[in-house]
Design a protein around this motif. Structure first.
Motif, PDB file in Angstrom:
ATOM      1  N   MET A  83       6.302   3.303   0.097  1.00  0.00           N
ATOM      2  CA  MET A  83       5.071   2.521   0.216  1.00  0.00           C
ATOM      3  C   MET A  83       5.159   1.260  -0.631  1.00  0.00           C
ATOM      4  O   MET A  83       4.755   0.172  -0.200  1.00  0.00           O
TER       5      MET A  83
ATOM      6  N   ILE B 240      -2.530   1.537   6.327  1.00  0.00           N
ATOM      7  CA  ILE B 240      -1.613   0.531   5.794  1.00  0.00           C
ATOM      8  C   ILE B 240      -0.835  -0.144   6.916  1.00  0.00           C
ATOM      9  O   ILE B 240      -0.703  -1.376   6.952  1.00  0.00           O
TER      10      ILE B 240
ATOM     11  N   VAL C 121      -3.916   2.580  -0.456  1.00  0.00           N
ATOM     12  CA  VAL C 121      -2.823   2.733  -1.429  1.00  0.00           C
ATOM     13  C   VAL C 121      -3.208   3.733  -2.517  1.00  0.00           C
ATOM     14  O   VAL C 121      -2.432   4.635  -2.851  1.00  0.00           O
TER      15      VAL C 121
END
Length: 345
Positions: free
Chosen positions: A39, A271, A313
């Motif tokens: 990520m 995301i 996140v």
């Protein structure tokens, strides 16, 4: 509600892992850190691709390139993913004796820092932008900063790049040295800002667009940034008809599977959909420093689009922490949560 600085502070480190269980613990820890590092690599590449006009990794796989820079940069960006994967593996291999609960606590502490920084960012940016907007709407800004600077502050790209971004950077510094403020204070500020609107409208007959913008700005941050903390404290609404009667081990299975299948997958979708392209719903407003159509409102609409990215996140990070803690429950490691009463042991 406790301050954000306390996220994960009271989580027990847990006991030592029996020698025969080391390998499986390493596998779970590796999985968690791989999720986080990949990520992070995606976010770095998102910045390099859409802010610095690098081509992205798509050309390597036959996709379109962003910008006009040489294809060699695509391989550099791909190497970032490779480096992130290697880093995650080495991080775990160099700490094989660390328990799952210790990793869970460490990840929660990292998340706590990020959330604290975001809290200070919305606090400081909101106040500073409100002052600038007030001076503009009252015709006082030029007298305070000069005609040229006043004109620049009327452009979203200037205010975002030269006012908001430095303040956000300052917020990360402040968050590293203090844990005194949390979401209870942000909730209070929302109430105060709303009260000022009521007093201004009904008593002073004064109301401006930036006042309502400030309430929305803080209100959105309160709910989206506090979600990860609420997950840690098990404060989200959940139907416990079956869950409440389960054993600690069974609850561990439910939490571990739910974290991966429902939690991490949701965050990944947000995301990817929000940041996979220049025109996607998170990237597009941020890249253009999008503002509201109200001429003298706050110039923070692009930041509110970014709130969704911050939500995804921080929730991803917390779901990884929650996953590791759930696996520790399955394995019977000491120092677990009291799932009946919600606070951390």
């Amino acid at each position: 509600m406790a301050a954000v600085g306390g996220v994960g502070d009271d989580v027990s480190a847990g006991g030592d892992i029996p020698a025969g269980q080391h390998q499986s613990a390493v596998s779970y820890r590796t999985f968690g850190w791989l999720i986080l590092m990949i990520m992070a690599a995606f976010l770095i590449n998102n910045y390099l691709t859409f802010w610095q006009d690098l081509p992205g990794i798509a050309p390597i796989f036959g996709g379109p390139a962003n910008g006009s820079m040489p294809i060699v940069w695509s391989w550099v960006q791909l190497a970032i993913y490779g480096g992130a994967i290697v880093w995650a593996v080495l991080l775990v291999q160099r700490s094989k004796d660390r328990s799952l609960r210790e990793d869970s606590k460490k990840i929660s502490d990292i998340n706590a820092y990020l959330i604290r920084a975001m809290f200070f960012a919305v606090l400081i940016v909101g106040l500073v932008d409100a002052v600038i907007s007030f001076l503009r709407v009252e015709g006082l800004l030029e007298a305070v900063v000069g005609a040229d600077m006043a004109a620049n502050l009327g452009r979203s790209q200037f205010r975002g790049g030269y006012v908001h971004m430095p303040l956000i950077g300052l917020s990360f510094v402040i968050a590293a040295f203090t844990r005194t403020l949390g979401f209870i204070w942000l909730a209070l500020l929302v109430v105060v800002a709303e009260l000022l609107i009521v007093v201004g409208r009904f008593i002073l007959s004064y109301e401006q667009a930036f006042m309502a913008d400030l309430v929305r700005f803080w209100y959105a941050a309160l709910f989206l940034f506090a979600s990860a903390y609420t997950l840690l404290e098990e404060g989200h609404v959940r139907v416990d008809v079956f869950y409440a009667g389960m054993s600690a081990r069974t609850k561990g299975y439910v939490n571990a599977i739910g974290s991966v299948v429902l939690g991490m997958s949701l965050c990944a979708v947000i995301i990817l959909i929000g940041m996979a392209g220049k025109q996607n719903v998170i990237n597009a407003p941020i890249l253009s420093y999008e503002t509201t159509q109200a001429g003298f409102g706050l110039y923070v609409k692009y930041l509110m689009a970014g709130f969704l990215g911050v939500f995804a996140v921080t929730m991803m990070i917390q779901f990884v922490s929650y996953f590791l803690d759930a696996i520790a429950d399955i394995r019977g490691e000491p120092g677990g949560r009291d799932h009946e009463n919600h606070p951390v042991n």
